[in-house]
Scaffold this motif. Structure first.
Motif, short mmCIF file in Angstrom:
data_model
loop_
_atom_site.label_atom_id
_atom_site.label_comp_id
_atom_site.label_asym_id
_atom_site.label_seq_id
_atom_site.Cartn_x
_atom_site.Cartn_y
_atom_site.Cartn_z
N THR A 32 1.05 -1.27 0.11
CA THR A 32 -0.01 -0.01 -0.06
C THR A 32 0.98 1.14 0.02
N ALA A 48 -5.20 9.92 -1.69
CA ALA A 48 -5.72 8.73 -1.95
C ALA A 48 -4.81 7.51 -1.57
N THR A 49 -5.28 6.33 -1.38
CA THR A 49 -4.68 5.13 -1.00
C THR A 49 -4.39 4.23 -2.48
N SER A 50 -3.18 3.87 -2.57
CA SER A 50 -2.78 3.20 -3.62
C SER A 50 -2.61 1.48 -3.31
N ASN A 51 -3.34 0.82 -3.73
CA ASN A 51 -3.13 -0.74 -3.58
C ASN A 51 -2.63 -1.39 -4.66
N LYS A 55 -7.45 -0.54 -8.16
CA LYS A 55 -7.63 0.91 -8.52
C LYS A 55 -7.13 1.44 -7.23
N THR A 57 -7.87 4.16 -4.01
CA THR A 57 -9.11 4.83 -3.45
C THR A 57 -8.89 6.13 -3.10
N TYR A 58 -9.68 7.09 -3.45
CA TYR A 58 -9.59 8.55 -3.32
C TYR A 58 -10.44 9.14 -2.16
N GLU A 59 -9.80 10.15 -1.41
CA GLU A 59 -10.62 10.59 -0.34
C GLU A 59 -11.57 11.66 -1.11
N LYS A 64 -10.45 11.97 -9.36
CA LYS A 64 -9.64 10.97 -9.41
C LYS A 64 -9.39 10.92 -11.12
N GLN B 97 -3.66 3.92 7.38
CA GLN B 97 -4.23 4.96 6.31
C GLN B 97 -4.25 6.04 7.46
#
Lengths: 116, 110
Positions: A32, A48-51, A55, A57-59, A64, B97
């Motif tokens: 992550t 955003a969180t990038s896995n 795809k 996940t954007y705040e 996006k 997070q």
């Protein structure tokens, strides 16, 4: 210890063009990665969180389609600012996590983007 | 969304004085971290707290996590000019997070 590297450190681009920022974990595999934006004299805002392999996940409030994130491998995530405008000028910082929990995260050195 | 509010926002003190920075939220966090950031650089982790009521000390810095895991404080004893910087708390509702606080800019005057 673990190191996260960002490239470029500084970039100037013309309004309307796109610019890509890379975030690499140099000696560990990051499942992550997180992207933050920081305006002068302000705190870091999670974008955003990038896995890896899925795809991002954007705040809430982060477009996006404007901030494209790709996490194609366990050591590389990229943030592309598309059709950049002067208001996108900011300090962009990534962090990488060794796992889903355990609080082991490492920050990159940051990338300064100036859109003229 | 900024979940954590820090106070004060700005702090300017003389060398040798003590200070406390507060980090408050209405949310519960599984863990909370404190960072210090220099201009133009990434934040540097100072401490991680995970247990309600936990107190950790790092030389002249004392960190406390609230019993309900919604707030935290950072106390610096005998501040030095080298302590100058932006102090950030960051909380994780779950996993890794982290959401950052509003920040406290500290200036220690020699």
């Amino acid at each position: 210890g673990a190191v996260v590297s960002q490239h470029p450190s500084w970039v100037i681009c013309k309004s309307g063009t796109s610019v890509k920022i890379e975030c690499r974990s140099l000696d560990f595999q990051a499942t992550t990665m997180f992207w933050y934006r920081q305006f002068p004299k302000q705190s870091l805002m999670l974008m955003a969180t990038s896995n890896e392999g899925s795809k991002a996940t954007y705040e809430q409030g982060v477009e996006k389609d404007k901030f494209l994130i790709n996490h194609a491998s366990l050591t590389l995530s990229t943030l592309t600012v598309t059709s950049a405008h002067p208001e996108d000028s900011s300090f962009y910082i990534c962090s990488a996590s060794l796992g889903s929990s355990g609080n082991t995260i490492y920050f990159g050195e940051g990338s300064w983007l100036t859109v003229v | 969304t900024q979940l954590l509010e820090q106070s004060p926002q700005f702090l300017s003190i003389q060398e040798g004085e003590n200070l406390t920075v507060y980090c408050n939220s209405s949310s519960v966090f599984s863990s909370l971290q404190w960072y210090r950031q220099e201009p133009g650089e990434g934040p540097v982790l100072l401490v991680t707290v995970v247990t309600g009521g936990e107190v950790k000390k790092l030389k002249r810095l004392t960190f406390q996590f609230g019993d309900a895991r919604k707030d935290s404080s950072l106390h610096i004893t005998a501040a030095q000019p080298g302590d100058t910087g932006l102090y950030l708390c960051a909380g994780a509702p779950t996993g890794n997070q982290f959401y950052f606080g509003t920040g406290t800019s500290l200036t220690v005057i020699p």
